[in-house]
Scaffold this motif. Structure first.
Motif, PDB file in Angstrom:
ATOM      1  N   GLN A  48       0.856  -1.174   0.000  1.00 47.81           N
ATOM      2  CA  GLN A  48       0.000   0.000   0.000  1.00 47.81           C
ATOM      3  C   GLN A  48       0.894   1.226   0.000  1.00 47.81           C
ATOM      4  N   SER A  49       0.723   2.058  -0.998  1.00 52.45           N
ATOM      5  CA  SER A  49       1.504   3.280  -1.113  1.00 52.45           C
ATOM      6  C   SER A  49       1.188   4.208   0.056  1.00 52.45           C
ATOM      7  N   ILE A  50       2.209   4.891   0.535  1.00 49.75           N
ATOM      8  CA  ILE A  50       2.038   5.846   1.631  1.00 49.75           C
ATOM      9  C   ILE A  50       2.017   7.247   1.035  1.00 49.75           C
ATOM     10  N   THR A  51       0.947   7.956   1.318  1.00 49.45           N
ATOM     11  CA  THR A  51       0.842   9.331   0.828  1.00 49.45           C
ATOM     12  C   THR A  51       0.863  10.287   2.014  1.00 49.45           C
ATOM     13  N   ALA A  66       4.317   8.374  -4.587  1.00 47.04           N
ATOM     14  CA  ALA A  66       3.434   7.194  -4.614  1.00 47.04           C
ATOM     15  C   ALA A  66       4.172   5.943  -5.055  1.00 47.04           C
ATOM     16  N   THR A  67       5.433   6.093  -5.478  1.00 50.14           N
ATOM     17  CA  THR A  67       6.177   4.936  -6.004  1.00 50.14           C
ATOM     18  C   THR A  67       7.444   4.594  -5.224  1.00 50.14           C
ATOM     19  N   ASN A  68       7.648   5.203  -4.045  1.00 53.75           N
ATOM     20  CA  ASN A  68       8.898   4.867  -3.354  1.00 53.75           C
ATOM     21  C   ASN A  68       8.757   4.420  -1.900  1.00 53.75           C
ATOM     22  N   TYR A  83      11.189   0.886   1.150  1.00 55.71           N
ATOM     23  CA  TYR A  83      11.521   2.105   0.432  1.00 55.71           C
ATOM     24  C   TYR A  83      12.370   1.730  -0.773  1.00 55.71           C
ATOM     25  N   LEU A  84      11.995   2.225  -1.929  1.00 60.58           N
ATOM     26  CA  LEU A  84      12.759   2.033  -3.153  1.00 60.58           C
ATOM     27  C   LEU A  84      13.475   3.339  -3.448  1.00 60.58           C
ATOM     28  N   GLY A  85      14.797   3.302  -3.428  1.00 63.51           N
ATOM     29  CA  GLY A  85      15.557   4.531  -3.605  1.00 63.51           C
ATOM     30  C   GLY A  85      16.622   4.445  -4.668  1.00 63.51           C
ATOM     31  N   LYS A  86      17.268   5.578  -4.872  1.00 64.93           N
ATOM     32  CA  LYS A  86      18.384   5.692  -5.801  1.00 64.93           C
ATOM     33  C   LYS A  86      19.537   6.365  -5.074  1.00 64.93           C
ATOM     34  N   PHE A  96      18.132   0.774  -5.090  1.00 66.60           N
ATOM     35  CA  PHE A  96      18.227  -0.075  -3.917  1.00 66.60           C
ATOM     36  C   PHE A  96      16.889  -0.127  -3.198  1.00 66.60           C
ATOM     37  N   ILE A  97      16.743  -1.110  -2.336  1.00 72.12           N
ATOM     38  CA  ILE A  97      15.545  -1.244  -1.511  1.00 72.12           C
ATOM     39  C   ILE A  97      15.980  -1.368  -0.057  1.00 72.12           C
ATOM     40  N   VAL A  98      15.200  -0.754   0.822  1.00 75.57           N
ATOM     41  CA  VAL A  98      15.378  -0.915   2.265  1.00 75.57           C
ATOM     42  C   VAL A  98      14.055  -1.444   2.798  1.00 75.57           C
ATOM     43  N   ILE A  99      14.115  -2.578   3.477  1.00 75.53           N
ATOM     44  CA  ILE A  99      12.922  -3.176   4.071  1.00 75.53           C
ATOM     45  C   ILE A  99      12.998  -2.989   5.574  1.00 75.53           C
ATOM     46  N   PHE A 100      11.916  -2.448   6.139  1.00 72.98           N
ATOM     47  CA  PHE A 100      11.810  -2.238   7.582  1.00 72.98           C
ATOM     48  C   PHE A 100      10.790  -3.220   8.146  1.00 72.98           C
TER      49      PHE A 100
END
Length: 179
Positions: A48-51, A66-68, A83-86, A96-100
């Protein structure tokens, strides 16, 4: 005649770029799903995207779109977030991805796409393990909390900086009751 050939070349180039970007995005999505299933030991999940408000977003070290940033759920139970980041290497960005987990503690960090010929060591499992267990209240220092990598200095510093910005962002979102 020359104009028609140039138009054809431009059109083919645009189509190739579009097709390539979709295939890269779908590869990233497949890698993300795989990592989430491994981390949480599950077969299926929903995201679920976090806004957040634009006013709050302006104050964050990393902008949320809406995409990260996503909630990870199994049925209706919250498992965690990702979180999907650059980050920037010497000449190109890498994804990269960070999973919490549900308590906002880092469970996994993975480089999904590295686009350079040098510095790829930043994607090694051994080096990335240093981030696991880190909480949103910490500020990591490169070469103190996070080991340096010979041959990947720029990428490793960049990754550490991006993780720090992410931790600060997540902390602000938590304090503002957005997570």
């Amino acid at each position: 005649m020359l104009t028609k050939n140039i138009e054809k070349i431009v059109l083919i180039s645009i189509l190739a770029l579009i097709i390539t970007s979709f295939s890269t995005r779908s590869k990233i999505d497949v890698l993300i799903k795989k990592e989430i299933k491994i981390v949480f030991k599950i077969d299926s999940f929903s995201k679920q995207s976090i806004t957040i408000s634009s006013e709050l977003n302006e104050t964050l070290p990393l902008k949320i779109t809406a995409t990260n940033l996503f909630k990870i759920k199994k049925d209706e139970a919250l498992l965690g977030y990702y979180y999907l980041g650059k980050a920037f290497g010497k000449a190109a960005y890498f994804d990269f991805i960070v999973i919490f987990n549900e308590n906002l503690i880092i469970s996994k960090v993975k480089i999904l796409v590295y686009r350079e010929s040098h510095g790829g060591e930043v994607g090694s499992k051994r080096w990335l393990k240093q981030f696991i267990g880190k909480t949103i209240s910490i500020n990591l220092k490169y070469q103190k909390d996070i080991s340096a990598i010979s041959g990947a200095t720029i990428s490793a510093k960049s990754m550490t900086n991006e993780i720090n910005k992410l931790l600060k962002t997540i902390n602000i979102l938590k304090n503002n009751k957005q997570l």
